[in-house]
Write a protein that holds these residues in place. Structure first.
Motif, PDB file in Angstrom:
ATOM      1  N   ALA A 133      87.588 101.443  93.964  1.00  0.00           N
ATOM      2  CA  ALA A 133      86.264 101.564  94.571  1.00  0.00           C
ATOM      3  C   ALA A 133      86.274 102.424  95.826  1.00  0.00           C
ATOM      4  N   LEU A 134      87.422 102.532  96.452  1.00  0.00           N
ATOM      5  CA  LEU A 134      87.543 103.235  97.727  1.00  0.00           C
ATOM      6  C   LEU A 134      86.999 104.657  97.660  1.00  0.00           C
ATOM      7  N   PHE A 135      87.308 105.371  96.596  1.00  0.00           N
ATOM      8  CA  PHE A 135      86.958 106.794  96.501  1.00  0.00           C
ATOM      9  C   PHE A 135      85.443 106.996  96.414  1.00  0.00           C
ATOM     10  N   GLY A 136      84.790 106.202  95.575  1.00  0.00           N
ATOM     11  CA  GLY A 136      83.346 106.323  95.463  1.00  0.00           C
ATOM     12  C   GLY A 136      82.630 105.924  96.732  1.00  0.00           C
ATOM     13  N   GLU A 137      83.100 104.868  97.361  1.00  0.00           N
ATOM     14  CA  GLU A 137      82.498 104.415  98.616  1.00  0.00           C
ATOM     15  C   GLU A 137      82.612 105.495  99.687  1.00  0.00           C
ATOM     16  N   LEU A 138      83.787 106.072  99.790  1.00  0.00           N
ATOM     17  CA  LEU A 138      84.019 107.097 100.795  1.00  0.00           C
ATOM     18  C   LEU A 138      83.189 108.352 100.511  1.00  0.00           C
ATOM     19  N   ALA A 139      83.105 108.734  99.235  1.00  0.00           N
ATOM     20  CA  ALA A 139      82.316 109.911  98.868  1.00  0.00           C
ATOM     21  C   ALA A 139      80.847 109.716  99.226  1.00  0.00           C
ATOM     22  N   ARG A 140      80.332 108.518  99.003  1.00  0.00           N
ATOM     23  CA  ARG A 140      78.931 108.248  99.346  1.00  0.00           C
ATOM     24  C   ARG A 140      78.725 108.228 100.857  1.00  0.00           C
ATOM     25  N   GLU A 141      79.659 107.638 101.573  1.00  0.00           N
ATOM     26  CA  GLU A 141      79.547 107.573 103.032  1.00  0.00           C
ATOM     27  C   GLU A 141      79.587 108.966 103.654  1.00  0.00           C
ATOM     28  N   LYS A 161      79.061 111.759 101.949  1.00  0.00           N
ATOM     29  CA  LYS A 161      78.154 112.651 101.209  1.00  0.00           C
ATOM     30  C   LYS A 161      78.878 113.877 100.656  1.00  0.00           C
ATOM     31  N   VAL A 162      79.939 113.614  99.900  1.00  0.00           N
ATOM     32  CA  VAL A 162      80.669 114.686  99.236  1.00  0.00           C
ATOM     33  C   VAL A 162      80.757 114.396  97.741  1.00  0.00           C
ATOM     34  N   ALA A 163      81.029 115.432  96.979  1.00  0.00           N
ATOM     35  CA  ALA A 163      81.195 115.268  95.533  1.00  0.00           C
ATOM     36  C   ALA A 163      82.488 114.524  95.244  1.00  0.00           C
ATOM     37  N   TRP A 164      82.496 113.810  94.110  1.00  0.00           N
ATOM     38  CA  TRP A 164      83.732 113.112  93.757  1.00  0.00           C
ATOM     39  C   TRP A 164      83.877 112.986  92.255  1.00  0.00           C
ATOM     40  N   VAL A 165      85.124 112.977  91.845  1.00  0.00           N
ATOM     41  CA  VAL A 165      85.499 112.741  90.455  1.00  0.00           C
ATOM     42  C   VAL A 165      85.955 111.288  90.390  1.00  0.00           C
ATOM     43  N   PRO A 166      85.271 110.412  89.654  1.00  0.00           N
ATOM     44  CA  PRO A 166      85.611 108.983  89.691  1.00  0.00           C
ATOM     45  C   PRO A 166      87.057 108.660  89.343  1.00  0.00           C
ATOM     46  N   PHE A 167      87.618 109.342  88.331  1.00  0.00           N
ATOM     47  CA  PHE A 167      88.975 108.995  87.900  1.00  0.00           C
ATOM     48  C   PHE A 167      89.600 110.203  87.229  1.00  0.00           C
ATOM     49  N   ALA A 200      85.584 123.125 108.745  1.00  0.00           N
ATOM     50  CA  ALA A 200      86.049 124.480 108.462  1.00  0.00           C
ATOM     51  C   ALA A 200      85.031 125.277 107.653  1.00  0.00           C
ATOM     52  N   GLY A 201      83.890 124.659 107.351  1.00  0.00           N
ATOM     53  CA  GLY A 201      82.844 125.358 106.623  1.00  0.00           C
ATOM     54  C   GLY A 201      83.026 125.364 105.120  1.00  0.00           C
ATOM     55  N   ALA A 202      83.871 124.471 104.618  1.00  0.00           N
ATOM     56  CA  ALA A 202      84.119 124.395 103.174  1.00  0.00           C
ATOM     57  C   ALA A 202      83.544 123.106 102.605  1.00  0.00           C
ATOM     58  N   GLN A 203      83.495 123.037 101.274  1.00  0.00           N
ATOM     59  CA  GLN A 203      83.033 121.836 100.583  1.00  0.00           C
ATOM     60  C   GLN A 203      84.227 121.047 100.068  1.00  0.00           C
ATOM     61  N   ALA A 204      84.207 119.747 100.278  1.00  0.00           N
ATOM     62  CA  ALA A 204      85.269 118.881  99.770  1.00  0.00           C
ATOM     63  C   ALA A 204      84.824 118.220  98.473  1.00  0.00           C
ATOM     64  N   VAL A 205      85.763 118.081  97.562  1.00  0.00           N
ATOM     65  CA  VAL A 205      85.556 117.306  96.337  1.00  0.00           C
ATOM     66  C   VAL A 205      86.677 116.271  96.296  1.00  0.00           C
ATOM     67  N   LEU A 206      86.313 115.011  96.305  1.00  0.00           N
ATOM     68  CA  LEU A 206      87.289 113.924  96.316  1.00  0.00           C
ATOM     69  C   LEU A 206      87.582 113.501  94.884  1.00  0.00           C
ATOM     70  N   ILE A 207      88.843 113.449  94.526  1.00  0.00           N
ATOM     71  CA  ILE A 207      89.246 113.087  93.172  1.00  0.00           C
ATOM     72  C   ILE A 207      89.815 111.674  93.183  1.00  0.00           C
ATOM     73  N   ARG A 236      86.369 115.421 106.642  1.00  0.00           N
ATOM     74  CA  ARG A 236      85.697 115.932 107.840  1.00  0.00           C
ATOM     75  C   ARG A 236      86.323 117.238 108.326  1.00  0.00           C
ATOM     76  N   ALA A 237      87.623 117.376 108.169  1.00  0.00           N
ATOM     77  CA  ALA A 237      88.286 118.626 108.548  1.00  0.00           C
ATOM     78  C   ALA A 237      87.837 119.767 107.643  1.00  0.00           C
ATOM     79  N   VAL A 238      87.695 119.468 106.350  1.00  0.00           N
ATOM     80  CA  VAL A 238      87.215 120.473 105.396  1.00  0.00           C
ATOM     81  C   VAL A 238      85.801 120.900 105.770  1.00  0.00           C
TER      82      VAL A 238
END
Length: 210
Positions: A152-160, A162-168, A127-134, A122-124
């Motif tokens: 599972a935490l990372f995928g769930e959070l990315a969907r909630e 609405k950010v891009a994520w790398v599963p593993f 600031a007007g930037a895009q976050a990618v969760l790894i 949310r901070a990212v």
């Protein structure tokens, strides 16, 4: 005295060239906020996946810059605390968040990890930037329930959020039949030969958002 006809023809040519070239490329600045997996722990400087990603961006997305703000041993709490200053100082367009592994190693509550990552995302965004969760995973010796919920935490959070994520991050490395041959003696940190695979894993997602 300049011939007006020649001058107008010259200006028309400049306009045509400028129009053909189009607008200048948009500035792109990627900041990586991670732990030892991104900080080149135990390998030669310049051989880690972040540096490899920087070189790839130089080739395939000219003008893109990368700043590696990863610190060995960092947790999601540490990343969250230092993120505001990074956003102000670096003014990134994209932030790759690679944290959580050390939370698991310390047995911290998953709710703690989830909340810290959420606030970073949310901070990212603010600031007007895009976050990618790894995403990260931990060995099964932590208990099947904790292991599954952590992964599972990372995928769930990315969907909630609405950010891009790398599963593993360690896909293609930790899940190899001979995985031990890809890791340092501690069986936690990958050898240098694993980092090109890690770079490819991140690039497969990141390239869509540049």
């Amino acid at each position: 005295m300049v011939n007006r006809r020649n001058w107008m023809a010259h200006c028309s040519g400049l306009i045509a060239v400028t129009g053909a070239q189009g607008a200048l490329p948009k500035r792109r600045h990627v900041v990586v906020v991670g732990d030892s997996l991104s900080a080149e722990y135990g390998i030669a400087q310049g051989s880690g996946w972040v540096r490899l990603l920087e070189r790839r961006l130089e080739r395939e997305r000219p003008g893109t810059t990368v700043f590696n703000a990863s610190i060995s041993g960092d947790t999601t709490a540490g990343g969250r605390s230092r993120l505001p200053a990074l956003l102000t100082q670096q003014r990134p367009t994209h932030v790759l968040i690679e944290l959580g592994g050390n939370d698991a190693l310390r047995g911290l509550p998953l709710s703690h990890t989830r909340d810290n990552l959420r606030q970073m995302i949310r901070a990212v965004r603010a600031a007007g930037a895009q976050a990618v969760l790894i995403g990260m995973q931990v060995p099964p010796n932590y208990g099947s329930r904790y292991t599954q919920d952590f992964a599972a935490l990372f995928g769930e959070l990315a969907r909630e959020e609405k950010v891009a994520w790398v599963p593993f991050l360690l896909a293609g490395v930790a899940d190899q039949p001979n995985a031990d041959a890809w890791f340092q003696a501690d069986r936690i940190h990958p050898l240098a030969k694993a980092h090109p695979v890690m770079c490819d894993t991140v690039w497969a997602v990141l390239q869509k958002f540049l």
